[in-house]
Motif scaffolding. Structure first.
Motif, PDB file in Angstrom:
ATOM      1  N   GLN A   1      -3.074   1.448 -10.848  1.00 49.83           N
ATOM      2  CA  GLN A   1      -2.091   1.145  -9.760  1.00 49.83           C
ATOM      3  C   GLN A   1      -0.733   0.958 -10.282  1.00 49.83           C
ATOM      4  O   GLN A   1       0.264   1.426  -9.510  1.00 49.83           O
TER       5      GLN A   1
ATOM      6  N   ILE B   1       2.261   1.828  -3.436  1.00 46.85           N
ATOM      7  CA  ILE B   1       1.138   2.291  -4.220  1.00 46.85           C
ATOM      8  C   ILE B   1       0.738   3.953  -4.024  1.00 46.85           C
ATOM      9  O   ILE B   1       0.369   4.747  -5.155  1.00 46.85           O
ATOM     10  N   ARG B   2       0.903   4.128  -2.873  1.00 47.57           N
ATOM     11  CA  ARG B   2       0.595   5.904  -2.498  1.00 47.57           C
ATOM     12  C   ARG B   2       1.623   6.565  -2.995  1.00 47.57           C
ATOM     13  O   ARG B   2       1.516   7.877  -2.742  1.00 47.57           O
TER      14      ARG B   2
ATOM     15  N   GLU C   1       0.701  -1.347   0.106  1.00 39.67           N
ATOM     16  CA  GLU C   1      -0.046   0.075   0.070  1.00 39.67           C
ATOM     17  C   GLU C   1       0.851   1.323  -0.120  1.00 39.67           C
ATOM     18  O   GLU C   1       0.554   2.195  -0.854  1.00 39.67           O
TER      19      GLU C   1
ATOM     20  N   TRP D   1      -7.962  -0.296 -12.954  1.00 40.79           N
ATOM     21  CA  TRP D   1      -7.339   0.048 -11.646  1.00 40.79           C
ATOM     22  C   TRP D   1      -6.083  -1.132 -11.598  1.00 40.79           C
ATOM     23  O   TRP D   1      -4.847  -0.564 -11.480  1.00 40.79           O
ATOM     24  N   LEU D   2      -6.470  -2.200 -11.865  1.00 44.19           N
ATOM     25  CA  LEU D   2      -5.204  -3.312 -11.768  1.00 44.19           C
ATOM     26  C   LEU D   2      -3.997  -2.951 -12.940  1.00 44.19           C
ATOM     27  O   LEU D   2      -3.022  -3.026 -12.540  1.00 44.19           O
TER      28      LEU D   2
ATOM     29  N   GLN E   1      -9.537   2.244  -3.085  1.00 45.54           N
ATOM     30  CA  GLN E   1      -8.657   3.002  -2.668  1.00 45.54           C
ATOM     31  C   GLN E   1      -9.422   4.480  -3.574  1.00 45.54           C
ATOM     32  O   GLN E   1      -9.449   4.307  -4.898  1.00 45.54           O
TER      33      GLN E   1
ATOM     34  N   ALA F   1       2.499   3.109  -8.526  1.00 41.65           N
ATOM     35  CA  ALA F   1       3.628   2.702  -8.087  1.00 41.65           C
ATOM     36  C   ALA F   1       4.671   3.009  -8.633  1.00 41.65           C
ATOM     37  O   ALA F   1       5.811   3.067  -7.996  1.00 41.65           O
TER      38      ALA F   1
END
Ligand SMILES: Nc1ncnc2c1ncn2[C@@H]1O[C@H](COP(=O)(O)OP(=O)(O)OP(=O)(O)O)[C@@H](O)[C@H]1O
Ligand SMILES: [Mg+2]
Length: 216
Positions: A90, A8-9, A5, A85-86, A134, A94
């Protein structure tokens, strides 16, 4: 927060929302140029679409010849969003990029719940089921009346959603307003009835300190 996480952020996820003709797509290049000038890498994307599956579904979703019931429409949207998203959002986050997305989940609540009357709780249930948990870091809500939005796009060929009546867009707008009131830290209201230069100046003035804060 897990290691995954926190990775990703690293990037920043920014979405643009609002009814047709509000000025979202016109603003994307302005925001992208500003971010790039500050040295950030930018990923521009959109919904419905974005990922390979979503782009294929977009053709079905916007086809005026097809009638989809509310459930089918929603399932298509979330199949596309999961892929988006995937496989696109994301990974870009990343890598530390700023993702600029033309429409995202707030539009689903506004159109499928406000517009079509689908219960919000069932949308939330489907979002969890699809792994869409998210929220964007920042959302610009381009607020304009349905009349002004329609006048701006009158020349454009109507797609399936644009054939809806003004009352539909009034309900859609009111759900955007409810969501902005519920999450004022994430969703910024932009007065999209202002001149295009004014709107773009406001966007950049709002964005600059938030970029700094997010990446500090
Ligand atoms: N603030 C503004 N004042 C006047 N015209 C505008 C303004 N913003 C956008 N426009 C014009 O209105 C039209 C629609 O804008 P745009 O395509 O950016 O809207 P949109 O929010 O992306 O709509 P859609 O949801 O249908 O994609 C374009 O011709 C654009 O040049
Ligand atoms: Mg657009």
């Amino acid at each position: 927060m897990t290691v995954q996480e926190s990775t990703i952020r690293r990037g920043m996820f920014i979405t643009l929302e609002g009814i047709e003709g509000a000025g979202k797509s016109s603003a994307i290049p302005i925001l992208a140029a500003f971010c790039e000038a500050q040295g950030y890498a930018v990923e521009r994307t959109r919904e419905p679409g974005g990922g390979p599956l979503g782009e294929a579904l977009r053709g079905i979703f916007l086809n005026p010849e097809l009638t989809l019931d509310a459930e089918a429409e929603l399932l298509l949207l979330y199949a596309g969003r999961r892929d988006h998203w995937l496989n696109r959002i994301q990974p870009a986050l990343a890598e530390g990029k700023i993702v600029l997305c033309d429409r995202y989940e707030d539009s689903t609540y506004a159109y499928q719940s406000g517009g079509r009357g689908f219960p919000q709780g069932r949308i939330a249930e489907l979002a969890r089921w699809a792994g869409i948990t998210q929220a964007p870091d920042l959302t610009f809500w381009f607020d304009v009346s349905p009349e002004l939005g329609a006048a701006r796009i009158r020349a454009r060929k109507a797609d399936r959603l644009e054939q809806e009546q003004m009352a539909f867009f009034t309900r859609v707008r009111s759900v955007f307003a409810q969501r902005q009131a519920a999450e004022p830290g994430r969703i910024l209201r932009i007065d999209a009835a202002a001149s295009i230069d004014q709107v773009h100046a406001t966007l950049l003035a709002d964005l600059a300190p938030r970029l700094k804060q997010h990446f500090s």
